[in-house]
Design an enzyme around this catalytic site. Structure first.
Site, PDB file in Angstrom:
ATOM      1  N   TYR A  32      69.161 -16.409  74.807  1.00 33.08           N
ATOM      2  CA  TYR A  32      69.378 -16.365  73.358  1.00 33.08           C
ATOM      3  C   TYR A  32      69.881 -14.991  72.909  1.00 33.08           C
ATOM      4  O   TYR A  32      70.828 -14.906  72.125  1.00 33.08           O
ATOM      5  CB  TYR A  32      68.077 -16.734  72.623  1.00 33.08           C
ATOM      6  CG  TYR A  32      68.311 -17.051  71.161  1.00 33.08           C
ATOM      7  CD1 TYR A  32      68.655 -18.335  70.756  1.00 33.08           C
ATOM      8  CD2 TYR A  32      68.227 -16.058  70.180  1.00 33.08           C
ATOM      9  CE1 TYR A  32      68.904 -18.630  69.429  1.00 33.08           C
ATOM     10  CE2 TYR A  32      68.472 -16.342  68.851  1.00 33.08           C
ATOM     11  CZ  TYR A  32      68.803 -17.637  68.482  1.00 33.08           C
ATOM     12  OH  TYR A  32      69.065 -17.912  67.162  1.00 33.08           O
ATOM     13  N   HIS A  72      66.429  -9.169  64.281  1.00 25.16           N
ATOM     14  CA  HIS A  72      65.336 -10.123  64.499  1.00 25.16           C
ATOM     15  C   HIS A  72      64.820  -9.968  65.920  1.00 25.16           C
ATOM     16  O   HIS A  72      65.602  -9.855  66.860  1.00 25.16           O
ATOM     17  CB  HIS A  72      65.830 -11.560  64.307  1.00 25.16           C
ATOM     18  CG  HIS A  72      65.948 -11.958  62.864  1.00 25.16           C
ATOM     19  ND1 HIS A  72      65.836 -13.263  62.442  1.00 25.16           N
ATOM     20  CD2 HIS A  72      66.158 -11.234  61.753  1.00 25.16           C
ATOM     21  CE1 HIS A  72      65.979 -13.311  61.123  1.00 25.16           C
ATOM     22  NE2 HIS A  72      66.186 -12.090  60.685  1.00 25.16           N
ATOM     23  N   PRO A 121      76.469 -25.457  67.996  1.00 23.18           N
ATOM     24  CA  PRO A 121      75.934 -24.197  67.448  1.00 23.18           C
ATOM     25  C   PRO A 121      74.455 -23.940  67.711  1.00 23.18           C
ATOM     26  O   PRO A 121      73.944 -22.870  67.369  1.00 23.18           O
ATOM     27  CB  PRO A 121      76.203 -24.311  65.940  1.00 23.18           C
ATOM     28  CG  PRO A 121      76.424 -25.755  65.681  1.00 23.18           C
ATOM     29  CD  PRO A 121      76.917 -26.378  66.937  1.00 23.18           C
ATOM     30  N   LYS A 159      76.068 -19.343  70.160  1.00 23.39           N
ATOM     31  CA  LYS A 159      76.830 -18.619  71.177  1.00 23.39           C
ATOM     32  C   LYS A 159      78.333 -18.488  70.911  1.00 23.39           C
ATOM     33  O   LYS A 159      79.004 -17.645  71.525  1.00 23.39           O
ATOM     34  CB  LYS A 159      76.655 -19.312  72.541  1.00 23.39           C
ATOM     35  CG  LYS A 159      75.279 -19.108  73.135  1.00 23.39           C
ATOM     36  CD  LYS A 159      75.153 -17.734  73.763  1.00 23.39           C
ATOM     37  CE  LYS A 159      73.730 -17.336  74.054  1.00 23.39           C
ATOM     38  NZ  LYS A 159      73.114 -16.489  73.035  1.00 23.39           N
ATOM     39  N   TYR A 187      63.724 -23.102  64.446  1.00 26.18           N
ATOM     40  CA  TYR A 187      64.385 -24.264  65.047  1.00 26.18           C
ATOM     41  C   TYR A 187      63.342 -25.381  65.101  1.00 26.18           C
ATOM     42  O   TYR A 187      62.333 -25.249  65.794  1.00 26.18           O
ATOM     43  CB  TYR A 187      64.856 -23.946  66.469  1.00 26.18           C
ATOM     44  CG  TYR A 187      66.059 -23.025  66.536  1.00 26.18           C
ATOM     45  CD1 TYR A 187      65.927 -21.642  66.405  1.00 26.18           C
ATOM     46  CD2 TYR A 187      67.340 -23.542  66.743  1.00 26.18           C
ATOM     47  CE1 TYR A 187      67.030 -20.810  66.474  1.00 26.18           C
ATOM     48  CE2 TYR A 187      68.450 -22.706  66.820  1.00 26.18           C
ATOM     49  CZ  TYR A 187      68.286 -21.340  66.691  1.00 26.18           C
ATOM     50  OH  TYR A 187      69.380 -20.517  66.767  1.00 26.18           O
TER      51      TYR A 187
HETATM   52  P1  RFL Z   1      88.153 -19.048  64.814  1.00 25.89           P
HETATM   53  O1  RFL Z   1      87.102 -18.326  64.077  1.00 25.89           O
HETATM   54  O2  RFL Z   1      88.235 -20.520  64.663  1.00 25.89           O
HETATM   55  O3  RFL Z   1      89.547 -18.373  64.428  1.00 25.89           O
HETATM   56  C1  RFL Z   1      90.773 -18.970  64.768  1.00 25.89           C
HETATM   57  C2  RFL Z   1      91.786 -18.540  63.736  1.00 25.89           C
HETATM   58  O4  RFL Z   1      93.063 -19.075  64.091  1.00 25.89           O
HETATM   59  C3  RFL Z   1      93.685 -19.602  62.916  1.00 25.89           C
HETATM   60  N1  RFL Z   1      94.656 -20.617  63.330  1.00 25.89           N
HETATM   61  C4  RFL Z   1      95.991 -20.377  63.362  1.00 25.89           C
HETATM   62  N2  RFL Z   1      96.716 -19.287  63.070  1.00 25.89           N
HETATM   63  C5  RFL Z   1      98.060 -19.371  63.196  1.00 25.89           C
HETATM   64  N3  RFL Z   1      98.708 -20.517  63.588  1.00 25.89           N
HETATM   65  C6  RFL Z   1      98.011 -21.633  63.894  1.00 25.89           C
HETATM   66  N4  RFL Z   1      98.639 -22.740  64.282  1.00 25.89           N
HETATM   67  C7  RFL Z   1      96.590 -21.594  63.791  1.00 25.89           C
HETATM   68  N5  RFL Z   1      95.614 -22.485  64.008  1.00 25.89           N
HETATM   69  C8  RFL Z   1      94.450 -21.878  63.731  1.00 25.89           C
HETATM   70  C9  RFL Z   1      92.508 -20.163  62.126  1.00 25.89           C
HETATM   71  O5  RFL Z   1      92.827 -20.319  60.748  1.00 25.89           O
HETATM   72  C10 RFL Z   1      91.455 -19.099  62.355  1.00 25.89           C
HETATM   73  O6  RFL Z   1      91.514 -18.083  61.405  1.00 25.89           O
HETATM   74  O7  RFL Z   1      88.055 -18.778  66.398  1.00 25.89           O
HETATM   75  P2  RFL Z   1      87.531 -17.485  67.205  1.00 25.89           P
HETATM   76  O8  RFL Z   1      88.141 -16.229  66.684  1.00 25.89           O
HETATM   77  O9  RFL Z   1      87.671 -17.859  68.617  1.00 25.89           O
HETATM   78  O10 RFL Z   1      85.970 -17.390  66.837  1.00 25.89           O
HETATM   79  C11 RFL Z   1      85.064 -18.363  67.253  1.00 25.89           C
HETATM   80  C12 RFL Z   1      83.953 -18.546  66.216  1.00 25.89           C
HETATM   81  O11 RFL Z   1      84.520 -18.713  64.943  1.00 25.89           O
HETATM   82  C13 RFL Z   1      83.041 -19.715  66.541  1.00 25.89           C
HETATM   83  O12 RFL Z   1      82.788 -19.788  67.919  1.00 25.89           O
HETATM   84  C14 RFL Z   1      81.687 -19.608  65.815  1.00 25.89           C
HETATM   85  O13 RFL Z   1      81.835 -19.699  64.435  1.00 25.89           O
HETATM   86  C15 RFL Z   1      80.738 -20.684  66.306  1.00 25.89           C
HETATM   87  N6  RFL Z   1      79.454 -20.694  65.597  1.00 25.89           N
HETATM   88  C16 RFL Z   1      78.468 -19.797  65.936  1.00 25.89           C
HETATM   89  N7  RFL Z   1      78.687 -18.847  66.868  1.00 25.89           N
HETATM   90  C17 RFL Z   1      77.726 -17.908  67.136  1.00 25.89           C
HETATM   91  O14 RFL Z   1      77.934 -17.065  68.008  1.00 25.89           O
HETATM   92  N8  RFL Z   1      76.529 -17.866  66.458  1.00 25.89           N
HETATM   93  C18 RFL Z   1      76.235 -18.772  65.496  1.00 25.89           C
HETATM   94  O15 RFL Z   1      75.179 -18.653  64.876  1.00 25.89           O
HETATM   95  C19 RFL Z   1      77.204 -19.808  65.231  1.00 25.89           C
HETATM   96  N9  RFL Z   1      76.980 -20.717  64.267  1.00 25.89           N
HETATM   97  C20 RFL Z   1      79.248 -21.571  64.552  1.00 25.89           C
HETATM   98  C21 RFL Z   1      77.977 -21.565  63.906  1.00 25.89           C
HETATM   99  C22 RFL Z   1      80.243 -22.423  64.092  1.00 25.89           C
HETATM  100  C23 RFL Z   1      79.992 -23.272  63.065  1.00 25.89           C
HETATM  101  N10 RFL Z   1      81.062 -24.077  62.642  1.00 25.89           N
HETATM  102  C24 RFL Z   1      81.380 -24.313  61.312  1.00 25.89           C
HETATM  103  C25 RFL Z   1      82.065 -24.482  63.611  1.00 25.89           C
HETATM  104  C26 RFL Z   1      77.710 -22.415  62.872  1.00 25.89           C
HETATM  105  C27 RFL Z   1      78.699 -23.294  62.460  1.00 25.89           C
HETATM  106  C28 RFL Z   1      78.342 -24.224  61.354  1.00 25.89           C
HETATM  107  C1  PHB Z   2      73.476 -19.396  61.256  1.00 29.95           C
HETATM  108  O1  PHB Z   2      72.714 -18.594  60.671  1.00 29.95           O
HETATM  109  O2  PHB Z   2      74.533 -19.783  60.757  1.00 29.95           O
HETATM  110  C2  PHB Z   2      73.055 -19.945  62.578  1.00 29.95           C
HETATM  111  C3  PHB Z   2      71.913 -19.453  63.182  1.00 29.95           C
HETATM  112  C4  PHB Z   2      71.529 -19.958  64.418  1.00 29.95           C
HETATM  113  C5  PHB Z   2      72.279 -20.958  65.014  1.00 29.95           C
HETATM  114  C6  PHB Z   2      73.428 -21.434  64.418  1.00 29.95           C
HETATM  115  C7  PHB Z   2      73.823 -20.922  63.184  1.00 29.95           C
HETATM  116  O3  PHB Z   2      71.870 -21.464  66.205  1.00 29.95           O
END
Ligand code: RFL
Ligand code: PHB
Length: 391
Positions: A384, A72, A292, A296, A200
């Site tokens: 971004y 994108h 989110p 980031k 957005y």
């Molecule tokens: P994770 O992905 O949470 O992985 C951690 C892992 O550790 C496990 N765990 C354990 N394992 C063993 N023993 C324990 N006691 C444990 N406790 C936990 C968990 O099961 C899991 O598998 O962390 P990590 O690797 O640091 O990654 C971070 C990302 O997942 C997170 O920052 C992003 O998902 C945030 N986020 C977004 N980030 C972006 O860069 N771009 C996005 O567009 C974006 N959109 C989002 C998001 C997060 C969202 N949610 C649901 C929080 C959108 C959403 C809706």
């Molecule tokens: C997504 O596609 O899940 C998404 C995109 C942009 C954001 C957060 C989540 O800022």
């Protein structure tokens, strides 16, 4: 059992770290609480910065992402009855984002680890961290399900609710945080995206985001009250609300269809300093959380792991600890830039208290500025798409 790096958590941070260490001849064991199936299905982020894409390609795990990911070159900010494009190609030439689901990144990393004979253990119970205290005569080790893993270093990649961060003695970490008075309801739907780029949207009814996963799957988010439950949101109510917010410019029609996934995400900003204690190093969500809105979180996790890999490479090649000692400081510069950007995007686009007319005027003033001044738009664009590494 013994390994060089004990990694807790098989999210993007833990899996990528394990893979990067493998490429440098450093052994690791990844311990994950959930099943492989659960981890591979967990729907989360979707936006990869240029630097994240480059890091995955460099690590040899970017092949499917390059084939299936959607590059994108801009996003739309929609408010006050009009849409405004932030054109990355003009403002930050050569830098863009790729839309590719986090669970696809996780699948690719798991496949790469297993293909290389990596030790990734799922459904591991009662993980606990030991031997962190300075001068401990055992060195660091991890216990789980009746077993013991001795290691030189432990990487806490277990997300916000993991065990690594709480195992650091009280008083060592400084916590910085902010909570927001709302959450995001996120859905996946089997519908063709109604727009080629992310939208957005700020409306008086609250924020909405139109994202996507593929030419046939769309991802949407709605700002909802913090205490909302998915049960309060039958499909029809979701589509009605998405339409009310996104169809706020003339001629735009939202395509609706089957919803395949729903979830509520709390909004939080959180950082601990330092991101390390003894031979335990925290990476990704274990050390910091962003709302989110700036997309980031995953990108920061990848950035941390790159820094940690370099430090571990130096440590295991000649015993030097300078980079390991400076790990937290090296990561926190980028972490705080992303904290500010995510807080700022959140503040700009969400509805806060209903009676805060002053706050609303400030939002609209800044939106007008960011969509009319090239300098302001460039600030948004360069954050971004992600600031270059090493800055
Ligand atoms: P994770 O992905 O949470 O992985 C951690 C892992 O550790 C496990 N765990 C354990 N394992 C063993 N023993 C324990 N006691 C444990 N406790 C936990 C968990 O099961 C899991 O598998 O962390 P990590 O690797 O640091 O990654 C971070 C990302 O997942 C997170 O920052 C992003 O998902 C945030 N986020 C977004 N980030 C972006 O860069 N771009 C996005 O567009 C974006 N959109 C989002 C998001 C997060 C969202 N949610 C649901 C929080 C959108 C959403 C809706
Ligand atoms: C997504 O596609 O899940 C998404 C995109 C942009 C954001 C957060 C989540 O800022």
């Amino acid at each position: 059992m013994r390994t060089q790096v004990g990694i807790i958590g098989a999210g993007p941070a833990g899996l990528l770290l394990s893979h990067l260490l493998h490429l440098r001849g450093i052994s690791s064991v990844v311990l994950e609480k959930r099943s492989r199936d659960y981890v591979e299905r967990r729907v989360r982020a979707g936006v990869l910065e240029q630097g994240t894409v480059d890091a995955l390609v460099e690590a040899g795990v970017g092949e499917r992402m390059l084939r299936e990911g959607l590059p994108h070159h801009g996003i739309e900010l929609r408010y006050g009855g009009a849409g405004h494009r932030i054109p990355f190609e003009k403002l930050v030439p050569g830098r863009s984002i790729t839309v590719y689901g986090q669970q696809e990144v996780v699948k690719d990393l798991i496949a790469a680890r297993l293909a290389a004979g990596g030790d990734v253990r799922f459904e591991v119970e009662d993980v606990a961290v030991h031997g962190l205290e300075p001068g401990s005569d055992t060195g660091p080790y991890v216990t789980f399900g009746g077993e013991r893993l001795d290691c030189d270093v432990i990487a806490g990649c277990d997300g916000f609710h993991g065990v690594s961060r709480p195992s650091i003695p009280e008083g060592v970490l400084s916590v910085f945080e902010r909570e927001y008075p709302f959450a995001w309801l996120g859905i996946l739907a089997n519908v063709t995206p109604s727009s080629e780029e992310l939208i957005y949207t700020r409306t008086e009814r609250g924020f909405a985001l139109h994202s996507m996963r593929s030419p046939t799957v769309s991802r949407f988010y709605l700002q909802v009250p913090a205490d909302t439950s998915v049960d309060d949101w039958p499909d029809e109510r979701i589509w009605d609300e998405l339409k009310a917010r996104l169809e706020s410019v003339p001629g735009f029609t939202l395509t609706t269809g089957e919803i395949t996934e729903k979830g509520v995400t709390p909004m939080r900003s959180f950082v601990v300093e330092p991101m390390q204690y003894g031979r335990l190093y925290l990476a990704g969500d274990a050390a910091h959380i962003v709302p989110p809105t700036g997309a980031k979180g995953l990108n920061l996790a990848v950035a941390d792991v790159r820094v940690l890999t370099e430090a571990l490479e130096a440590y295991f090649s000649d015993g030097s600890t300078a980079l390991l000692d400076g790990y937290s400081e090296a990561c926190l510069k980028r972490v705080w830039r992303a904290q500010h950007f995510s807080w700022w995007m959140t503040t700009l686009l969400h509805t806060f208290e209903e009676d805060d007319a002053y706050g609303r005027r400030l939002q609209l003033s800044y939106l007008d500025y960011v969509t009319s001044s090239e300098a302001a738009a460039t600030t948004l664009a360069e954050n971004y798409v992600g600031l270059p590494y090493g800055r």
